[in-house]
Design an enzyme around this catalytic site. Sequence first.
Site, PDB file in Angstrom:
ATOM      1  N   ASP A 128     -21.251   3.966  28.605  1.00 43.78           N
ATOM      2  CA  ASP A 128     -22.422   3.079  28.673  1.00 43.78           C
ATOM      3  C   ASP A 128     -22.461   2.233  29.940  1.00 43.78           C
ATOM      4  O   ASP A 128     -22.956   1.110  29.932  1.00 43.78           O
ATOM      5  CB  ASP A 128     -22.473   2.159  27.433  1.00 43.78           C
ATOM      6  CG  ASP A 128     -22.511   2.956  26.150  1.00 43.78           C
ATOM      7  OD1 ASP A 128     -23.098   4.046  26.159  1.00 43.78           O
ATOM      8  OD2 ASP A 128     -21.946   2.493  25.144  1.00 43.78           O
TER       9      ASP A 128
ATOM     10  N   LYS B  69     -24.946   5.141  33.466  1.00 41.52           N
ATOM     11  CA  LYS B  69     -24.937   6.391  34.240  1.00 41.52           C
ATOM     12  C   LYS B  69     -26.330   7.002  34.295  1.00 41.52           C
ATOM     13  O   LYS B  69     -26.744   7.547  35.316  1.00 41.52           O
ATOM     14  CB  LYS B  69     -23.950   7.391  33.599  1.00 41.52           C
ATOM     15  CG  LYS B  69     -22.518   6.874  33.545  1.00 41.52           C
ATOM     16  CD  LYS B  69     -21.612   7.817  32.763  1.00 41.52           C
ATOM     17  CE  LYS B  69     -21.915   7.865  31.287  1.00 41.52           C
ATOM     18  NZ  LYS B  69     -21.612   6.619  30.544  1.00 41.52           N
TER      19      LYS B  69
ATOM     20  N   GLY C 172     -25.486   8.620  24.993  1.00 44.18           N
ATOM     21  CA  GLY C 172     -26.823   8.031  24.919  1.00 44.18           C
ATOM     22  C   GLY C 172     -27.111   7.436  26.275  1.00 44.18           C
ATOM     23  O   GLY C 172     -26.577   6.392  26.633  1.00 44.18           O
ATOM     24  N   HIS C 173     -27.885   8.143  27.080  1.00 44.16           N
ATOM     25  CA  HIS C 173     -28.155   7.709  28.449  1.00 44.16           C
ATOM     26  C   HIS C 173     -29.588   7.182  28.531  1.00 44.16           C
ATOM     27  O   HIS C 173     -30.528   7.879  28.170  1.00 44.16           O
ATOM     28  CB  HIS C 173     -27.951   8.866  29.435  1.00 44.16           C
ATOM     29  CG  HIS C 173     -26.518   9.330  29.492  1.00 44.16           C
ATOM     30  ND1 HIS C 173     -26.074  10.304  30.335  1.00 44.16           N
ATOM     31  CD2 HIS C 173     -25.426   8.921  28.800  1.00 44.16           C
ATOM     32  CE1 HIS C 173     -24.760  10.478  30.168  1.00 44.16           C
ATOM     33  NE2 HIS C 173     -24.360   9.655  29.226  1.00 44.16           N
TER      34      HIS C 173
ATOM     35  N   GLN D 110     -19.871   9.684  28.595  1.00 44.40           N
ATOM     36  CA  GLN D 110     -18.778   8.771  28.226  1.00 44.40           C
ATOM     37  C   GLN D 110     -18.209   8.108  29.494  1.00 44.40           C
ATOM     38  O   GLN D 110     -18.888   8.033  30.492  1.00 44.40           O
ATOM     39  CB  GLN D 110     -17.674   9.489  27.423  1.00 44.40           C
ATOM     40  CG  GLN D 110     -18.098   9.900  26.012  1.00 44.40           C
ATOM     41  CD  GLN D 110     -18.926  11.157  25.968  1.00 44.40           C
ATOM     42  OE1 GLN D 110     -18.539  12.187  26.505  1.00 44.40           O
ATOM     43  NE2 GLN D 110     -20.079  11.103  25.326  1.00 44.40           N
TER      44      GLN D 110
HETATM   45  P1  GDP Z   1     -25.100   5.250  29.933  1.00 44.12           P
HETATM   46  O1  GDP Z   1     -24.652   5.806  28.629  1.00 44.12           O
HETATM   47  O2  GDP Z   1     -23.971   5.098  30.883  1.00 44.12           O
HETATM   48  O3  GDP Z   1     -26.262   5.981  30.549  1.00 44.12           O
HETATM   49  O4  GDP Z   1     -25.614   3.747  29.627  1.00 44.12           O
HETATM   50  P2  GDP Z   1     -26.523   3.288  28.377  1.00 44.12           P
HETATM   51  O5  GDP Z   1     -27.907   3.774  28.593  1.00 44.12           O
HETATM   52  O6  GDP Z   1     -25.876   3.622  27.087  1.00 44.12           O
HETATM   53  O7  GDP Z   1     -26.427   1.711  28.504  1.00 44.12           O
HETATM   54  C1  GDP Z   1     -26.861   1.031  29.647  1.00 44.12           C
HETATM   55  C2  GDP Z   1     -27.955   0.014  29.239  1.00 44.12           C
HETATM   56  O8  GDP Z   1     -28.145  -0.916  30.274  1.00 44.12           O
HETATM   57  C3  GDP Z   1     -29.312   0.645  29.014  1.00 44.12           C
HETATM   58  O9  GDP Z   1     -29.984  -0.052  28.004  1.00 44.12           O
HETATM   59  C4  GDP Z   1     -30.010   0.458  30.350  1.00 44.12           C
HETATM   60  O10 GDP Z   1     -31.423   0.446  30.259  1.00 44.12           O
HETATM   61  C5  GDP Z   1     -29.480  -0.891  30.740  1.00 44.12           C
HETATM   62  N1  GDP Z   1     -29.379  -1.154  32.191  1.00 44.12           N
HETATM   63  C6  GDP Z   1     -29.093  -0.278  33.175  1.00 44.12           C
HETATM   64  N2  GDP Z   1     -28.936  -0.914  34.353  1.00 44.12           N
HETATM   65  C7  GDP Z   1     -29.132  -2.229  34.100  1.00 44.12           C
HETATM   66  C8  GDP Z   1     -29.060  -3.410  34.890  1.00 44.12           C
HETATM   67  O11 GDP Z   1     -28.763  -3.379  36.082  1.00 44.12           O
HETATM   68  N3  GDP Z   1     -29.310  -4.596  34.265  1.00 44.12           N
HETATM   69  C9  GDP Z   1     -29.623  -4.675  32.948  1.00 44.12           C
HETATM   70  N4  GDP Z   1     -29.845  -5.883  32.428  1.00 44.12           N
HETATM   71  N5  GDP Z   1     -29.667  -3.572  32.156  1.00 44.12           N
HETATM   72  C10 GDP Z   1     -29.421  -2.381  32.724  1.00 44.12           C
HETATM   73  P1  IMO Z   2     -22.232   7.538  26.970  1.00 45.62           P
HETATM   74  O1  IMO Z   2     -22.352   8.889  27.617  1.00 45.62           O
HETATM   75  C1  IMO Z   2     -19.732   4.761  24.715  1.00 45.62           C
HETATM   76  C2  IMO Z   2     -16.881   6.502  21.875  1.00 45.62           C
HETATM   77  C3  IMO Z   2     -17.129   6.268  20.398  1.00 45.62           C
HETATM   78  C4  IMO Z   2     -15.711   6.263  19.882  1.00 45.62           C
HETATM   79  C5  IMO Z   2     -15.050   7.351  20.738  1.00 45.62           C
HETATM   80  C6  IMO Z   2     -14.984   8.716  20.076  1.00 45.62           C
HETATM   81  O2  IMO Z   2     -23.507   7.023  26.424  1.00 45.62           O
HETATM   82  O3  IMO Z   2     -21.536   6.584  27.867  1.00 45.62           O
HETATM   83  P2  IMO Z   2     -16.808  10.602  19.577  1.00 45.62           P
HETATM   84  O4  IMO Z   2     -18.063  10.551  18.753  1.00 45.62           O
HETATM   85  O5  IMO Z   2     -17.040  10.985  21.002  1.00 45.62           O
HETATM   86  O6  IMO Z   2     -15.724  11.399  18.934  1.00 45.62           O
HETATM   87  O7  IMO Z   2     -16.268   9.071  19.569  1.00 45.62           O
HETATM   88  O8  IMO Z   2     -15.822   7.437  21.921  1.00 45.62           O
HETATM   89  N1  IMO Z   2     -18.030   7.104  22.603  1.00 45.62           N
HETATM   90  C7  IMO Z   2     -18.808   6.431  23.461  1.00 45.62           C
HETATM   91  N2  IMO Z   2     -18.819   5.122  23.790  1.00 45.62           N
HETATM   92  N3  IMO Z   2     -20.574   5.614  25.312  1.00 45.62           N
HETATM   93  C8  IMO Z   2     -20.568   6.931  25.013  1.00 45.62           C
HETATM   94  O9  IMO Z   2     -21.313   7.842  25.687  1.00 45.62           O
HETATM   95  C9  IMO Z   2     -19.673   7.386  24.017  1.00 45.62           C
HETATM   96  N4  IMO Z   2     -19.413   8.587  23.466  1.00 45.62           N
HETATM   97  C10 IMO Z   2     -18.400   8.401  22.625  1.00 45.62           C
HETATM   98  O10 IMO Z   2     -17.770   5.028  20.176  1.00 45.62           O
HETATM   99  O11 IMO Z   2     -15.079   5.052  20.185  1.00 45.62           O
HETATM  100 MG    MG Z   3     -24.649   5.319  26.598  1.00 45.98          MG
END
Ligand code: GDP
Ligand code: IMO
Ligand code: MG
Length: 444
Positions: A29, A32, A56-57, A244
Site C-alpha cells: 500500500d 504503487k 488493491g492498487h 504488496q
Molecule cells: P498500492 O497498493 O501501493 O497501490 O496503494 P493503495 O492504493 O492500497 O494505497 C494508497 C492510498 O493512498 C490510496 O488511497 C491512494 O489514492 C492514496 N494516495 C496515493 N498517493 C497519495 C499522496 O501522495 N497523498 C495522499 N494523501 N494520498 C495518496
Molecule cells: P498491495 O499490492 C498490504 C498482507 C495481508 C497479510 C499478508 C498475507 O495493495 O500493496 P495474503 O492474502 O497475501 O496471504 O496476506 O499480506 N497483504 C497486503 N498488505 N498491501 C497488499 O497489497 C497486500 N497483500 C497482502 O494483509 O498481512
Molecule cells: Mg494496496
Amino acid sequence: MDFYARNRVREPRIETVPVTCVVGLQWGDEAKGKIVDLLTQGHEMVVRYQGGSNAGHTVVVGGESFKLSLVPSGIFRPEVQCVVAGGVVLNPKSLLAEIDGLARRSVQVGKNLLISDRAHVVFPWHFEEDRLLDRLATGGEAIGTTQRGIGPCYRDKVGRSLAVRLGDLYRDGFGQQIEKIVKAKRQILAGLGAAPEEIALDARAITDEYAGYARRLAPHVTDTTALLLDAVESGKRILFEGAQGALLDIDHGTFPYVTSSNSSGVGVSSGSGVPGRHVTRVIGVIKAYTTRVGGGPFPTEQDNAIGQHIRERGNEYGTVTRRPRRCGWFDAVAARYTARLSGVDELAVMLLDVLDDFAELKICTAYELDGKRTTNFPSHVDDLRRIVPVLETMPGWQQPTTELRRMADLPENAKKYLDRIAQLLGRPVTIVSVGPDREQTILA
Ligand code: GDP
Ligand code: IMO
Ligand code: MG
C-alpha cells in the site's frame, strides 16, 4: 464524453528508460498504483508479475478513483498493452468483475489486456483453506491474510498435484482434473476441521462455472512469456508493477507474516520470465511513514494517538478488506534493507502531505537488539519483536504541501526530511507525492 476525453488532465512529463520496475519497499500500500499510472505515459507495456487479488492498487484520474486488484494500473491509457504474467495467481471471477466494473465506467478492456496461460487459478477450496489455516499457521498471532485464497493457491502451485493453470481450462480432461482435485480437497478440508457444508464441493458445477469464465477470458489468454521476451529483445519500453511490498516477500520478508510470492524486486524475473538483466531502472516506492495491515512485528508502530492521527489523515484503511491499517514512523532500517534487496536506483516518497501538520517527526535510524546497535534487518520475527528502535527526531513543516509542484517550493523542513531518508537509504528521492491525483506529484 468518454473516460479518456474527460480525463486528458495536466500531468508531469516523465522521462523513461526501456525497462522499469516499480516495487513497494514496506508492507504494501505504498501507492504503487499511483506511480505506475503516472509512469505508464512513457511505456508500451505494463506488467503485473506476482500476487493476485490480495492487491488493491488505487489510481485517481481527474478526481475519479479506481481500485485495481488484478488488472495492471496501466489500463487507463488504451494504447498501452497491459499484461498479467504467469507468476500471478488468478481468480477469474474477480478478474471478470473488475473488467466489467471498468467497462461500466467507460474504461476499455479488450485486447489491451493479455493474461498468461501459465497463471495458476484460484478455486473455491483455496478460500476455505485460507480461512481455516490462517490461525493455525503461526500458533499465536494470525497472519491476517486478505482471505483471497492467495497462499493456498501458491501452495498448490508448488505442490503441483492439485494445481490448475489457466491454460488447463481450455484442455480436454479439465473436468476429470477438477473431479480428482475435489476428491482430495474434501479430505483435506475435513482434516482441517471444515463443517460438512463447507466441503460440499460439486465438481460438475465448478467445472461448468470455470468453463464459463474460460470462454469469457479466451480473447485475453496467451503465452505472455514469449510476448515479453520478444518485447524486451526488440527494445520495447516495459513497466513492471510490483504488488504488496518487499517486507511481505515470501523469502526475504518478515516470515511467516508475509504473502506467498516474491514481492521484492527479485520476483520480476521468476514471475514474468524476463531476465533481471533487462531491468534498467528500479523505483522503490515508500510512504513518508510506515503502515502495515495484518499481523506480525512492526518496530516503529504507534499504537496511540500519533498512529491514529496518521490513519485519519492518510485514510489508512485497507483497499481490499477495509481493515484499519497499523501506522507508525518511517523505518529507515527496514526500507534500506529492502531497497538493497530490490536493487533500487531511486525513491518515490508518497503521501508526504499526510505529515503536513506534525510539529515533529521521527525516523528510525537503527535497531538495538540485546544492547547492541545494528542497521541490519533481523531474519527472525522473534528478534524483530524484541528490537528497540533508535528514533531520530526532526522538526515538522506544519504547512500544506498538496498544491506544491516543484521540489524547490517544498518547505525547508520537508526537504530536510526527504534528504535524511535519501541519505539513510543511500538512494536519491526523484518523485514526491503530495496527494492521490496524477497531478499532485513533484519530480526531481
Ligand atoms: P498500492 O497498493 O501501493 O497501490 O496503494 P493503495 O492504493 O492500497 O494505497 C494508497 C492510498 O493512498 C490510496 O488511497 C491512494 O489514492 C492514496 N494516495 C496515493 N498517493 C497519495 C499522496 O501522495 N497523498 C495522499 N494523501 N494520498 C495518496
Ligand atoms: P498491495 O499490492 C498490504 C498482507 C495481508 C497479510 C499478508 C498475507 O495493495 O500493496 P495474503 O492474502 O497475501 O496471504 O496476506 O499480506 N497483504 C497486503 N498488505 N498491501 C497488499 O497489497 C497486500 N497483500 C497482502 O494483509 O498481512
Ligand atoms: Mg494496496
